[in-house]
Design a protein around this motif. Structure first.
Motif, PDB file in Angstrom:
ATOM      1  N   PHE A 106      21.541   3.298 -18.324  1.00 46.27           N
ATOM      2  CA  PHE A 106      20.158   3.520 -17.881  1.00 46.27           C
ATOM      3  C   PHE A 106      19.697   4.924 -18.272  1.00 46.27           C
ATOM      4  O   PHE A 106      19.197   5.678 -17.445  1.00 46.27           O
ATOM      5  N   ASN A 107      19.881   5.246 -19.539  1.00 47.76           N
ATOM      6  CA  ASN A 107      19.571   6.599 -20.002  1.00 47.76           C
ATOM      7  C   ASN A 107      18.453   6.659 -21.029  1.00 47.76           C
ATOM      8  O   ASN A 107      18.184   7.718 -21.605  1.00 47.76           O
ATOM      9  N   GLN A 108      17.780   5.531 -21.251  1.00 46.73           N
ATOM     10  CA  GLN A 108      16.716   5.504 -22.243  1.00 46.73           C
ATOM     11  C   GLN A 108      15.364   5.808 -21.589  1.00 46.73           C
ATOM     12  O   GLN A 108      15.212   5.682 -20.376  1.00 46.73           O
ATOM     13  N   PRO A 109      14.363   6.212 -22.395  1.00 40.91           N
ATOM     14  CA  PRO A 109      13.056   6.580 -21.823  1.00 40.91           C
ATOM     15  C   PRO A 109      12.425   5.499 -20.963  1.00 40.91           C
ATOM     16  O   PRO A 109      11.704   5.802 -20.004  1.00 40.91           O
ATOM     17  N   GLN A 110      12.695   4.230 -21.261  1.00 43.64           N
ATOM     18  CA  GLN A 110      12.069   3.142 -20.511  1.00 43.64           C
ATOM     19  C   GLN A 110      12.744   2.873 -19.180  1.00 43.64           C
ATOM     20  O   GLN A 110      12.210   2.135 -18.341  1.00 43.64           O
ATOM     21  N   HIS A 111      13.889   3.454 -18.950  1.00 47.23           N
ATOM     22  CA  HIS A 111      14.645   3.170 -17.721  1.00 47.23           C
ATOM     23  C   HIS A 111      14.118   3.959 -16.534  1.00 47.23           C
ATOM     24  O   HIS A 111      13.752   5.132 -16.660  1.00 47.23           O
ATOM     25  N   ILE A 112      14.112   3.305 -15.374  1.00 49.80           N
ATOM     26  CA  ILE A 112      13.526   3.872 -14.153  1.00 49.80           C
ATOM     27  C   ILE A 112      14.461   3.622 -12.972  1.00 49.80           C
ATOM     28  O   ILE A 112      15.097   2.561 -12.892  1.00 49.80           O
ATOM     29  N   LEU A 113      14.526   4.579 -12.061  1.00 46.86           N
ATOM     30  CA  LEU A 113      15.261   4.409 -10.817  1.00 46.86           C
ATOM     31  C   LEU A 113      14.283   4.077  -9.698  1.00 46.86           C
ATOM     32  O   LEU A 113      13.185   4.632  -9.648  1.00 46.86           O
ATOM     33  N   CYS A 114      14.674   3.186  -8.785  1.00 45.57           N
ATOM     34  CA  CYS A 114      13.772   2.776  -7.714  1.00 45.57           C
ATOM     35  C   CYS A 114      14.515   2.666  -6.396  1.00 45.57           C
ATOM     36  O   CYS A 114      15.611   2.096  -6.322  1.00 45.57           O
ATOM     37  N   GLY A 115      13.909   3.210  -5.322  1.00 46.16           N
ATOM     38  CA  GLY A 115      14.471   3.087  -3.982  1.00 46.16           C
ATOM     39  C   GLY A 115      13.365   3.223  -2.956  1.00 46.16           C
ATOM     40  O   GLY A 115      12.212   3.500  -3.301  1.00 46.16           O
ATOM     41  N   HIS A 116      13.706   3.038  -1.696  1.00 43.69           N
ATOM     42  CA  HIS A 116      12.731   3.191  -0.613  1.00 43.69           C
ATOM     43  C   HIS A 116      12.949   4.542   0.064  1.00 43.69           C
ATOM     44  O   HIS A 116      14.044   4.825   0.558  1.00 43.69           O
ATOM     45  N   ASN A 117      11.915   5.366   0.070  1.00 42.61           N
ATOM     46  CA  ASN A 117      11.999   6.757   0.530  1.00 42.61           C
ATOM     47  C   ASN A 117      13.013   7.533  -0.298  1.00 42.61           C
ATOM     48  O   ASN A 117      13.572   8.536   0.161  1.00 42.61           O
ATOM     49  N   ALA A 118      13.236   7.075  -1.520  1.00 43.31           N
ATOM     50  CA  ALA A 118      14.276   7.656  -2.374  1.00 43.31           C
ATOM     51  C   ALA A 118      13.888   9.026  -2.922  1.00 43.31           C
ATOM     52  O   ALA A 118      14.762   9.856  -3.180  1.00 43.31           O
ATOM     53  N   LYS A 119      12.596   9.275  -3.106  1.00 47.04           N
ATOM     54  CA  LYS A 119      12.185  10.592  -3.611  1.00 47.04           C
ATOM     55  C   LYS A 119      12.421  11.680  -2.576  1.00 47.04           C
ATOM     56  O   LYS A 119      12.648  12.841  -2.931  1.00 47.04           O
ATOM     57  N   GLU A 120      12.372  11.299  -1.311  1.00 46.97           N
ATOM     58  CA  GLU A 120      12.588  12.272  -0.246  1.00 46.97           C
ATOM     59  C   GLU A 120      14.058  12.345   0.170  1.00 46.97           C
ATOM     60  O   GLU A 120      14.489  13.361   0.716  1.00 46.97           O
ATOM     61  N   PHE A 121      14.799  11.282  -0.069  1.00 41.75           N
ATOM     62  CA  PHE A 121      16.177  11.269   0.434  1.00 41.75           C
ATOM     63  C   PHE A 121      17.212  10.980  -0.646  1.00 41.75           C
ATOM     64  O   PHE A 121      17.959  11.867  -1.045  1.00 41.75           O
ATOM     65  N   MET A 171      11.776   0.685   5.899  1.00 42.16           N
ATOM     66  CA  MET A 171      12.054  -0.536   5.161  1.00 42.16           C
ATOM     67  C   MET A 171      11.991  -1.753   6.083  1.00 42.16           C
ATOM     68  O   MET A 171      11.504  -2.823   5.698  1.00 42.16           O
ATOM     69  N   ARG A 172      12.474  -1.590   7.295  1.00 41.74           N
ATOM     70  CA  ARG A 172      12.454  -2.712   8.242  1.00 41.74           C
ATOM     71  C   ARG A 172      11.034  -3.172   8.525  1.00 41.74           C
ATOM     72  O   ARG A 172      10.759  -4.376   8.556  1.00 41.74           O
ATOM     73  N   LEU A 173      10.121  -2.212   8.727  1.00 45.64           N
ATOM     74  CA  LEU A 173       8.723  -2.559   8.981  1.00 45.64           C
ATOM     75  C   LEU A 173       8.101  -3.213   7.756  1.00 45.64           C
ATOM     76  O   LEU A 173       7.389  -4.220   7.870  1.00 45.64           O
ATOM     77  N   LEU A 174       8.375  -2.643   6.586  1.00 46.72           N
ATOM     78  CA  LEU A 174       7.749  -3.165   5.375  1.00 46.72           C
ATOM     79  C   LEU A 174       8.238  -4.579   5.056  1.00 46.72           C
ATOM     80  O   LEU A 174       7.446  -5.440   4.663  1.00 46.72           O
ATOM     81  N   THR A 175       9.534  -4.818   5.228  1.00 52.18           N
ATOM     82  CA  THR A 175      10.025  -6.177   4.979  1.00 52.18           C
ATOM     83  C   THR A 175       9.417  -7.167   5.976  1.00 52.18           C
ATOM     84  O   THR A 175       9.154  -8.324   5.628  1.00 52.18           O
ATOM     85  N   LYS A 176       9.162  -6.704   7.206  1.00 47.61           N
ATOM     86  CA  LYS A 176       8.567  -7.579   8.211  1.00 47.61           C
ATOM     87  C   LYS A 176       7.144  -7.974   7.819  1.00 47.61           C
ATOM     88  O   LYS A 176       6.806  -9.166   7.822  1.00 47.61           O
ATOM     89  N   VAL A 177       6.317  -6.998   7.487  1.00 48.36           N
ATOM     90  CA  VAL A 177       4.915  -7.306   7.200  1.00 48.36           C
ATOM     91  C   VAL A 177       4.761  -8.042   5.873  1.00 48.36           C
ATOM     92  O   VAL A 177       3.780  -8.775   5.675  1.00 48.36           O
ATOM     93  N   LEU A 178       5.732  -7.861   4.963  1.00 52.87           N
ATOM     94  CA  LEU A 178       5.665  -8.546   3.670  1.00 52.87           C
ATOM     95  C   LEU A 178       6.431  -9.868   3.683  1.00 52.87           C
ATOM     96  O   LEU A 178       6.579 -10.506   2.644  1.00 52.87           O
ATOM     97  N   GLN A 179       6.927 -10.254   4.860  1.00 56.44           N
ATOM     98  CA  GLN A 179       7.628 -11.525   5.046  1.00 56.44           C
ATOM     99  C   GLN A 179       8.840 -11.647   4.123  1.00 56.44           C
ATOM    100  O   GLN A 179       9.046 -12.650   3.440  1.00 56.44           O
ATOM    101  N   LYS A 211      22.421  -5.059   1.008  1.00 53.39           N
ATOM    102  CA  LYS A 211      21.242  -5.760   1.528  1.00 53.39           C
ATOM    103  C   LYS A 211      19.992  -4.892   1.378  1.00 53.39           C
ATOM    104  O   LYS A 211      18.906  -5.406   1.101  1.00 53.39           O
ATOM    105  N   ASP A 212      20.148  -3.582   1.566  1.00 57.71           N
ATOM    106  CA  ASP A 212      19.011  -2.672   1.385  1.00 57.71           C
ATOM    107  C   ASP A 212      18.537  -2.667  -0.057  1.00 57.71           C
ATOM    108  O   ASP A 212      17.333  -2.637  -0.336  1.00 57.71           O
ATOM    109  N   VAL A 213      19.472  -2.677  -0.986  1.00 56.39           N
ATOM    110  CA  VAL A 213      19.098  -2.701  -2.409  1.00 56.39           C
ATOM    111  C   VAL A 213      18.326  -3.976  -2.734  1.00 56.39           C
ATOM    112  O   VAL A 213      17.302  -3.948  -3.433  1.00 56.39           O
ATOM    113  N   ILE A 214      18.814  -5.089  -2.234  1.00 48.30           N
ATOM    114  CA  ILE A 214      18.116  -6.364  -2.463  1.00 48.30           C
ATOM    115  C   ILE A 214      16.726  -6.313  -1.847  1.00 48.30           C
ATOM    116  O   ILE A 214      15.751  -6.768  -2.447  1.00 48.30           O
ATOM    117  N   ALA A 215      16.615  -5.735  -0.663  1.00 53.62           N
ATOM    118  CA  ALA A 215      15.315  -5.629   0.008  1.00 53.62           C
ATOM    119  C   ALA A 215      14.345  -4.773  -0.795  1.00 53.62           C
ATOM    120  O   ALA A 215      13.149  -5.092  -0.892  1.00 53.62           O
TER     121      ALA A 215
END
Length: 237
Positions: A106-121, A171-179, A211-215
C-alpha cells in the motif's frame, strides 16, 4: 469524491492499545511523575494518578499497541471479498509487520488508509510508537511537509462531521444510525486493558478489533450508498 475511489486501494484499520504496564506502581518514579503531570487537567481532583492509570493506553507516551487489524477489498468483476487480518505479539514486531504491509502493498500514490477517528488517534499513535520503538515511519504515515490535500488518509468520523468541528460520533452510534451490525457486542475499548492483563485473552481482543475494521468498511460503503458486506464476502486470513 469518495465515490470515485477504488475500494481495492483502501486499507481499513483499527488498533487496540493498553497502558504500557499492568499498574501504576510498575512505572519508575520519574514516569509516575510525568503521568501525573500529563493527566492533571483530565483527572482534576476526582482521581489520583494511580486511579486514573487504567486510561493510560490513550496516550502513546504511556501506552502501547497490542494489535493492529487491517482489512482490504479484493474485487473481480461483480464479486467482492473483504480480507481481514491482525498483527499481534511484541509491539515492535507488530509495528514492523504493519510497516512492511504498507511499504510492500500500500505504498503507491493511489493507496489510502481509512479508520474511524483515526486522524486523531490511530494514525498518530502508530507513528509515535514507531519513533519510540525505532521503527522507520512508512510514507503513508509520515505527514511531514505534506499539504492537507496530499495526506492519504480518510477518517469516517471526519466524513460524518461535514465540516462541523464540534461534532463527535462514536463508531457505536454511527453503526446504529446507519443500520450496521454493531461491533461492540462483546467488549468495548474501556475493557481492553482488563482483558489483556487480567484475562490474558488476546484472541478476544483480536476478534473485537477485527469487528471494528469491518464496521469501518461498512460505514464507508454506506457513505457511497453501496450494499453492505455480507458474511460470505468476509475472509479472515
Amino acid at each position: 469524491m469518495i465515490d470515485k475511489i477504488k475500494l481495492d486501494n483502501i486499507l481499513f484499520l483499527d488498533i487496540e492499545t493498553v497502558p504500557e504496564e499492568e499498574n501504576f506502581k510498575l512505572l519508575d518514579e520519574e514516569k509516575q511523575y510525568l503521568f501525573e503531570s500529563k493527566t492533571q487537567y483530565q483527572r482534576k481532583d476526582e482521581f489520583t494518578p494511580e486511579e486514573f492509570y487504567d486510561r493510560a493506553g490513550i496516550w502513546a507516551e504511556f501506552g502501547k499497541i497490542i494489535c493492529i487489524s487491517v482489512g482490504y477489498f479484493v474485487t473481480k468483476g461483480d464479486i467482492r471479498n473483504f480480507r481481514v487480518t491482525t498483527f499481534f505479539g511484541e509491539e515492535k514486531n507488530i509495528l514492523l509487520d504493519f510497516s512492511n504491509l504498507l511499504n510492500n502493498h500500500f505504498n503507491q500514490p493511489q493507496h489510502i488508509l481509512c479508520g474511524h477517528n483515526a486522524k486523531e488517534f490511530d494514525f498518530p499513535f502508530i507513528a509515535r510508537r514507531m519513533i519510540i520503538n525505532q521503527v522507520e515511519i512508512p510514507s503513508k504515515l509520515n505527514l511531514f511537509g505534506k499539504k492537507p490535500w496530499e495526506v492519504p488518509h480518510i477518517d469516517t468520523m471526519e466524513l460524518w462531521k461535514f465540516g462541523d468541528y464540534k461534532h463527535f460520533s462514536s463508531m457505536r452510534l454511527l453503526t446504529k444510525v446507519l443500520q450496521i451490525p454493531s461491533p461492540k457486542d462483546d467488549i468495548d475499548g474501556s475493557e481492553v486493558a482488563y482483558v489483556y492483563y487480567v484475562e490474558k485473552d488476546i484472541d478476544r481482543i483480536i476478534t473485537y478489533c477485527e469487528k471494528d475494521v469491518i464496521a469501518v468498511a461498512q460505514i464507508f460503503l454506506r457513505f457511497r450508498r453501496e450494499d453492505l458486506l455480507i458474511e460470505d464476502e468476509i475472509s479472515h486470513v
